[in-house]
Design a protein around this motif. Structure first.
Motif, PDB file in Angstrom:
ATOM      1  N   ALA A   1     -11.157   4.250 -18.023  1.00  0.00           N
ATOM      2  CA  ALA A   1     -10.618   5.157 -19.040  1.00  0.00           C
ATOM      3  C   ALA A   1      -9.232   5.654 -18.651  1.00  0.00           C
ATOM      4  O   ALA A   1      -8.340   5.787 -19.496  1.00  0.00           O
ATOM      5  N   THR A   2      -9.024   5.911 -17.367  1.00  0.00           N
ATOM      6  CA  THR A   2      -7.715   6.391 -16.908  1.00  0.00           C
ATOM      7  C   THR A   2      -6.661   5.289 -17.055  1.00  0.00           C
ATOM      8  O   THR A   2      -5.517   5.552 -17.431  1.00  0.00           O
TER       9      THR A   2
ATOM     10  N   ASN B   1      -1.839   3.675 -22.944  1.00  0.00           N
ATOM     11  CA  ASN B   1      -1.822   4.028 -24.357  1.00  0.00           C
ATOM     12  C   ASN B   1      -1.489   5.479 -24.648  1.00  0.00           C
ATOM     13  O   ASN B   1      -0.951   5.783 -25.717  1.00  0.00           O
ATOM     14  N   ASN B   2      -1.797   6.375 -23.728  1.00  0.00           N
ATOM     15  CA  ASN B   2      -1.503   7.807 -23.897  1.00  0.00           C
ATOM     16  C   ASN B   2      -0.976   8.365 -22.591  1.00  0.00           C
ATOM     17  O   ASN B   2      -1.628   9.191 -21.947  1.00  0.00           O
ATOM     18  N   PRO B   3       0.199   7.899 -22.150  1.00  0.00           N
ATOM     19  CA  PRO B   3       0.706   8.278 -20.820  1.00  0.00           C
ATOM     20  C   PRO B   3       0.885   9.775 -20.633  1.00  0.00           C
ATOM     21  O   PRO B   3       0.820  10.270 -19.497  1.00  0.00           O
ATOM     22  N   GLU B   4       1.077  10.509 -21.742  1.00  0.00           N
ATOM     23  CA  GLU B   4       1.258  11.957 -21.605  1.00  0.00           C
ATOM     24  C   GLU B   4      -0.011  12.650 -21.136  1.00  0.00           C
ATOM     25  O   GLU B   4       0.026  13.814 -20.682  1.00  0.00           O
ATOM     26  N   LYS B   5      -1.165  11.965 -21.195  1.00  0.00           N
ATOM     27  CA  LYS B   5      -2.437  12.548 -20.778  1.00  0.00           C
ATOM     28  C   LYS B   5      -2.805  12.221 -19.332  1.00  0.00           C
ATOM     29  O   LYS B   5      -3.888  12.559 -18.874  1.00  0.00           O
TER      30      LYS B   5
ATOM     31  N   ALA C   1      -1.480  12.183 -15.199  1.00  0.00           N
ATOM     32  CA  ALA C   1      -0.519  12.733 -14.238  1.00  0.00           C
ATOM     33  C   ALA C   1       0.485  11.649 -13.855  1.00  0.00           C
ATOM     34  O   ALA C   1       0.103  10.489 -13.683  1.00  0.00           O
ATOM     35  N   PRO C   2       1.772  12.018 -13.737  1.00  0.00           N
ATOM     36  CA  PRO C   2       2.810  11.016 -13.456  1.00  0.00           C
ATOM     37  C   PRO C   2       2.522  10.160 -12.228  1.00  0.00           C
ATOM     38  O   PRO C   2       2.742   8.942 -12.254  1.00  0.00           O
ATOM     39  N   GLU C   3       1.993  10.792 -11.142  1.00  0.00           N
ATOM     40  CA  GLU C   3       1.764   9.993  -9.940  1.00  0.00           C
ATOM     41  C   GLU C   3       0.599   9.016 -10.131  1.00  0.00           C
ATOM     42  O   GLU C   3       0.616   7.901  -9.588  1.00  0.00           O
TER      43      GLU C   3
ATOM     44  N   ARG D   1      -0.259   7.637 -13.105  1.00  0.00           N
ATOM     45  CA  ARG D   1       0.236   6.560 -13.973  1.00  0.00           C
ATOM     46  C   ARG D   1       1.108   5.591 -13.180  1.00  0.00           C
ATOM     47  O   ARG D   1       1.029   4.373 -13.364  1.00  0.00           O
ATOM     48  N   ALA D   2       1.941   6.125 -12.282  1.00  0.00           N
ATOM     49  CA  ALA D   2       2.798   5.264 -11.471  1.00  0.00           C
ATOM     50  C   ALA D   2       1.945   4.336 -10.616  1.00  0.00           C
ATOM     51  O   ALA D   2       2.272   3.145 -10.455  1.00  0.00           O
ATOM     52  N   ARG D   3       0.838   4.850 -10.073  1.00  0.00           N
ATOM     53  CA  ARG D   3      -0.041   4.015  -9.240  1.00  0.00           C
ATOM     54  C   ARG D   3      -0.718   2.926 -10.083  1.00  0.00           C
ATOM     55  O   ARG D   3      -0.827   1.772  -9.660  1.00  0.00           O
ATOM     56  N   VAL D   4      -1.149   3.301 -11.290  1.00  0.00           N
ATOM     57  CA  VAL D   4      -1.792   2.322 -12.176  1.00  0.00           C
ATOM     58  C   VAL D   4      -0.809   1.212 -12.548  1.00  0.00           C
ATOM     59  O   VAL D   4      -1.135   0.023 -12.496  1.00  0.00           O
ATOM     60  N   LEU D   5       0.432   1.592 -12.928  1.00  0.00           N
ATOM     61  CA  LEU D   5       1.424   0.601 -13.334  1.00  0.00           C
ATOM     62  C   LEU D   5       1.800  -0.311 -12.172  1.00  0.00           C
ATOM     63  O   LEU D   5       1.983  -1.521 -12.351  1.00  0.00           O
TER      64      LEU D   5
END
Length: 330
Positions: A8-9, A15-19, A21-23, A25-29
């Motif tokens: 889900a994260t 799809n909803n990066p604003e939801k 945490a920046p760190e 999302r950076a790890r996922v990308l």
């Protein structure tokens, strides 16, 4: 998961990066990049019930005016993560209909279609799917379709009136094929109406219709100026061209025939392509902001997709660009 987060994260990160945490999302990308993984668009569309795809059908990409329109449209759609599919009809109504069917089959959520002169089934099919659409590059107040463009009849009425005000009375016309092209049909009507208001008209031998090319512009100008005429005074002192490429051809042929432009002959174009200002003399023409037409069309469709009811888009007004290819007749 390799990124140490839930499925889900990962979904929210894309799809909803604003939801997220920046760190995180950076790890996922970073993990997705290392694994060469990317979201599956079809699966995502199925899950969301949305494709985020829009379609545009234009006559051709060979002409820079349509390329500019698509550029403006694509930039506006990109701000909302909408992908644009493109189809070129090559001025064939059956081909345009096939493109529309294919795009609807792929789940496009909105359509932009150049011009109104299409098979009735095209608009009927769009209506049956309930897909919002807009007609681009043309405009008339009584159109049954939402339009984003300009009044082609009024534009050429204004160009003709400009030449009449300079003192021209014998005018020639070189245009693209009228059949199946509502924009060109309206342009010819605008020329005829402006002339009729002064008690004038177009002589049959002074009208040429064919492909929008420099070559046809050259061929047409020679035919108009060399053809039989009741008397020398009835030769055109000005030629209106349906686009700049035809006008550039006419300019080149006038020079080859020993005609001085604008002393012997005034020539006008339409669109203000990049080459128009570089000719000698510079080409008098009309400038259309095609990229703005594209972005306005995309904005209209995006508002419809968001559930809004956008106001009709006012017609754009082409700018008359006066350069050295026109002057009062000698």
């Amino acid at each position: 998961m390799a990124a140490g987060v839930s499925t889900a994260t990962v979904s929210r990160a894309f799809n909803n990066p604003e939801k997220v945490a920046p760190e995180v999302r950076a790890r996922v990308l970073a993990t997705a990049s290392a694994l060469g993984w990317m979201p599956h668009a079809a699966a995502g569309a199925l899950a969301r019930g949305r494709t985020n795809i829009a379609g545009a059908i234009i006559p051709t990409l060979d002409n820079e005016i349509f390329a500019a329109q698509i550029g403006g449209m694509q930039s506006a759609f990109a701000t909302r993560a909408v992908t644009l599919l493109l189809g070129c009809s090559n001025y064939d109504r059956d081909e345009a209909f096939r493109h529309a069917q294919a795009m609807l089959g792929k789940g496009v959520e909105a359509l932009a279609i150049a011009g109104e002169a299409h098979r009735p089934e095209l608009f009927e099919t769009i209506a049956a799917r309930g897909v919002p659409y807009v007609v681009t590059y043309s405009y008339r107040a009584d159109s049954p379709h939402p339009c984003v463009g300009f009044d082609n009849r009024e534009a050429f009425h204004r160009m003709t009136r400009y030449l009449l005000d300079l003192g021209h009375r014998e005018i020639g016309l070189i245009v693209q094929p009228v059949a199946g092209n509502d924009r060109i049909e309206a342009r010819v009507a605008g020329v005829r109406e402006a002339l009729a208001e002064r008690g004038l008209g177009l002589r049959a031998g002074h009208v040429r219709e064919g492909e929008w090319s420099i070559g046809f512009g050259r061929e047409s100008l020679r035919a108009i100026m060399s053809g039989p005429a009741p008397r020398p005074a009835s030769r055109p002192t000005a030629v209106i061209c349906g686009n700049d490429w035809l006008a550039i051809g006419a300019l080149l042929e006038a020079r080859a025939m020993g005609l001085a432009v604008p002393t012997d002959l005034s020539i006008t174009g339409f669109d203000d392509v990049a080459m128009a200002a570089q000719m000698e003399p510079g080409l008098t023409t009309m400038r259309v902001d095609n990229a703005r037409i594209g972005s306005l069309a995309a904005d209209y469709l995006l508002e419809r997709l968001g559930g809004g009811t956008p106001s009709p888009v006012p017609p754009q007004v082409p700018d008359l660009i006066e350069r050295g290819s026109t002057a009062p007749p000698r």
